[in-house]
Structure formats: C-alpha cells, structure tokens
Design a protein around this motif. Structure first.
Motif, PDB file in Angstrom:
ATOM      1  N   ARG A 179       0.824  -1.204   0.000  1.00  0.00           N
ATOM      2  CA  ARG A 179       0.000   0.000   0.000  1.00  0.00           C
ATOM      3  C   ARG A 179       0.864   1.261   0.000  1.00  0.00           C
ATOM      4  O   ARG A 179       0.564   2.247  -0.692  1.00  0.00           O
ATOM      5  CB  ARG A 179      -0.930  -0.010   1.211  1.00  0.00           C
ATOM      6  N   MET A 180       1.976   1.259   0.757  1.00  0.00           N
ATOM      7  CA  MET A 180       2.852   2.423   0.794  1.00  0.00           C
ATOM      8  C   MET A 180       3.566   2.631  -0.542  1.00  0.00           C
ATOM      9  O   MET A 180       3.744   3.766  -0.995  1.00  0.00           O
ATOM     10  CB  MET A 180       3.886   2.273   1.914  1.00  0.00           C
ATOM     11  N   ILE A 181       3.951   1.527  -1.196  1.00  0.00           N
ATOM     12  CA  ILE A 181       4.574   1.640  -2.520  1.00  0.00           C
ATOM     13  C   ILE A 181       3.574   2.210  -3.518  1.00  0.00           C
ATOM     14  O   ILE A 181       3.905   3.080  -4.340  1.00  0.00           O
ATOM     15  CB  ILE A 181       5.112   0.273  -2.982  1.00  0.00           C
ATOM     16  N   SER A 182       2.313   1.762  -3.449  1.00  0.00           N
ATOM     17  CA  SER A 182       1.268   2.299  -4.321  1.00  0.00           C
ATOM     18  C   SER A 182       1.037   3.779  -4.047  1.00  0.00           C
ATOM     19  O   SER A 182       0.817   4.574  -4.972  1.00  0.00           O
ATOM     20  CB  SER A 182      -0.035   1.516  -4.122  1.00  0.00           C
ATOM     21  N   GLN A 183       1.111   4.159  -2.762  1.00  0.00           N
ATOM     22  CA  GLN A 183       0.930   5.565  -2.403  1.00  0.00           C
ATOM     23  C   GLN A 183       2.062   6.426  -2.951  1.00  0.00           C
ATOM     24  O   GLN A 183       1.826   7.536  -3.457  1.00  0.00           O
ATOM     25  CB  GLN A 183       0.857   5.699  -0.879  1.00  0.00           C
ATOM     26  N   LEU A 184       3.292   5.923  -2.875  1.00  0.00           N
ATOM     27  CA  LEU A 184       4.430   6.658  -3.434  1.00  0.00           C
ATOM     28  C   LEU A 184       4.304   6.795  -4.943  1.00  0.00           C
ATOM     29  O   LEU A 184       4.672   7.824  -5.521  1.00  0.00           O
ATOM     30  CB  LEU A 184       5.739   5.955  -3.074  1.00  0.00           C
ATOM     31  N   GLN A 185       3.774   5.761  -5.581  1.00  0.00           N
ATOM     32  CA  GLN A 185       3.592   5.837  -7.030  1.00  0.00           C
ATOM     33  C   GLN A 185       2.475   6.813  -7.395  1.00  0.00           C
ATOM     34  O   GLN A 185       2.605   7.603  -8.335  1.00  0.00           O
ATOM     35  CB  GLN A 185       3.279   4.453  -7.606  1.00  0.00           C
ATOM     36  N   ALA A 186       1.394   6.799  -6.641  1.00  0.00           N
ATOM     37  CA  ALA A 186       0.288   7.723  -6.889  1.00  0.00           C
ATOM     38  C   ALA A 186       0.724   9.170  -6.708  1.00  0.00           C
ATOM     39  O   ALA A 186       0.221  10.076  -7.391  1.00  0.00           O
ATOM     40  CB  ALA A 186      -0.883   7.404  -5.962  1.00  0.00           C
ATOM     41  N   SER A 187       1.668   9.387  -5.787  1.00  0.00           N
ATOM     42  CA  SER A 187       2.198  10.738  -5.541  1.00  0.00           C
ATOM     43  C   SER A 187       3.293  11.108  -6.536  1.00  0.00           C
ATOM     44  O   SER A 187       3.878  12.186  -6.428  1.00  0.00           O
ATOM     45  CB  SER A 187       2.753  10.818  -4.113  1.00  0.00           C
TER      46      SER A 187
END
Length: 211
Positions: A179-187
């Motif tokens: 989830r944190m990796i996805s959040q970094l990608q979304a940002s």
C-alpha cells in the motif's frame, strides 16, 4: 558455489582482499547460518546478501541487506547470530576469523578497516532502530528505497528482495508495504516499471520522506 582467488572487493583493492577467498553463490544459497560456528567473517564483493534471524516462536526478522563492500558476521561469540543468504547471484569474500584477528594485530590498515566496518555497522543499526521506533509506515518504506538508490547510485532500482523481505525488515505487514509503494507511485515519487524495478521520479521528495 564456486571459488576464485581474490584480489579486490568490488574492483577496489583493500587490505582484506588477500586474507581470504572469493566464493560465488547462487540465488537463495546460504552464506552462513544462525547458530553455526562463527569461524569466518564475510565481505560482499558483488550482489546483495540478506541477513535474518528466527525468533523462538518461529517468526523471522530481517537484520539487513548488505551490498558490495559491506562486512558481515562480525560476531563476538562462538556462533553466528544471523543467517546470511544470497539474493540473486553474488560473490562474497570469506575470511577465517583467526586469520583476520591475527592480521589486525600486525597490520594497522587491517585494524582500521575493521574499525570502519564496525562503525558503519553501528551507524546502520542505530538508523534502523530509529526507523522502527519513530517513523511512520510511509517514512520507513521511503527510507529503505532511498538507501537502495544511494547504494546503486542511480534512479532506477532493481530490488532483489521480495515485498515480504521488506515487510520483515521494516516491521510492517506485506499489505502495508504494498500500500505504501502504491501511495508513493500515486504521488509520482516513484514509478514501478516491473514488480521489482522502480524509477525514482522525485528524489528530493523521497529524501524528505526518508529524513
């Protein structure tokens, strides 16, 4: 596993290179085992080595990920505290502990190399304790990605470890890491190119999160 005669670690001549032999390990091969005789120390020549420890209840804790130049298994007891395993193909300089101790007593450059390795190990351990104790989940993931980017000195990172490895290292669940990796990608801080490869799109933002 194969063996060759060493002359340097990572292409750089160092005082330890003539004290042992370089061994090649395949992905998943064990370099040393938790509870095994601590009669050798190891220096990564190429690739990445993962250290881990099993607790009494069977849970795994990742100690660290070691890159070229890192010295590991500097145990002060008779047994290794951690298991070390190759993540992908790697080469490791294997030095007999008694050889290293004897040479350190005679050669100041060897003693200095050991002191630097011990100081770096302590610095990394202290940093990791801060990660586990004070940083949020997103900060922990950003910190480890920033560390890997610094190790390879480029913006494209090939991660030899799994997300479960990262979770066990950071004290998180695999779901939280994903989830944190996805959040970094979304940002738009990172961009995933494959499951284990990513590009650092905003190095400054990643460093700020990691700080």
């Amino acid at each position: 596993m194969s063996i060759r005669n060493p002359s340097a670690a990572g292409g750089v001549i160092d005082p330890l290179s003539a004290l042992g032999e370089v061994r090649a390990y395949r992905d998943g091969a064990e370099v040393c085992s938790q509870g095994g005789s601590a009669d050798c120390v190891y220096r990564v020549v190429s690739g990445v080595v993962r250290t881990s420890r099993l607790t009494e209840d069977g849970r795994r804790q990742i100690g660290d990920f070691h890159f070229a130049g890192d010295l590991l298994a500097l145990d002060d007891g008779e047994q290794h505290a951690f298991t070390a395993e190759a993540l992908g193909a790697c080469e490791v300089l294997v030095i007999r502990r008694r050889t290293l101790e004897a040479q350190a007593g005679q050669d100041i450059t060897v003693a200095q190399a050991l002191w630097r390795a011990s100081a770096e190990r302590l610095r990394k351990m202290q940093g990791h304790l801060i990660q586990l104790g004070r940083k949020t989940a997103i900060e922990r993931v950003a910190a480890v990605l920033a560390q890997f980017a610094e190790q390879v000195e480029r913006d494209v990172i090939d991660l030899p470890m799994s997300r479960q490895d990262l979770a066990d290292y950071l004290g998180l669940t695999i779901e939280t890491v994903s989830r944190m990796i996805s959040q970094l990608q979304a940002s738009k801080v990172i961009r995933l190119t494959t499951l284990r490869q990513m590009r650092i799109c905003d190095p400054q933002a990643l460093r700020q999160l990691a700080a």
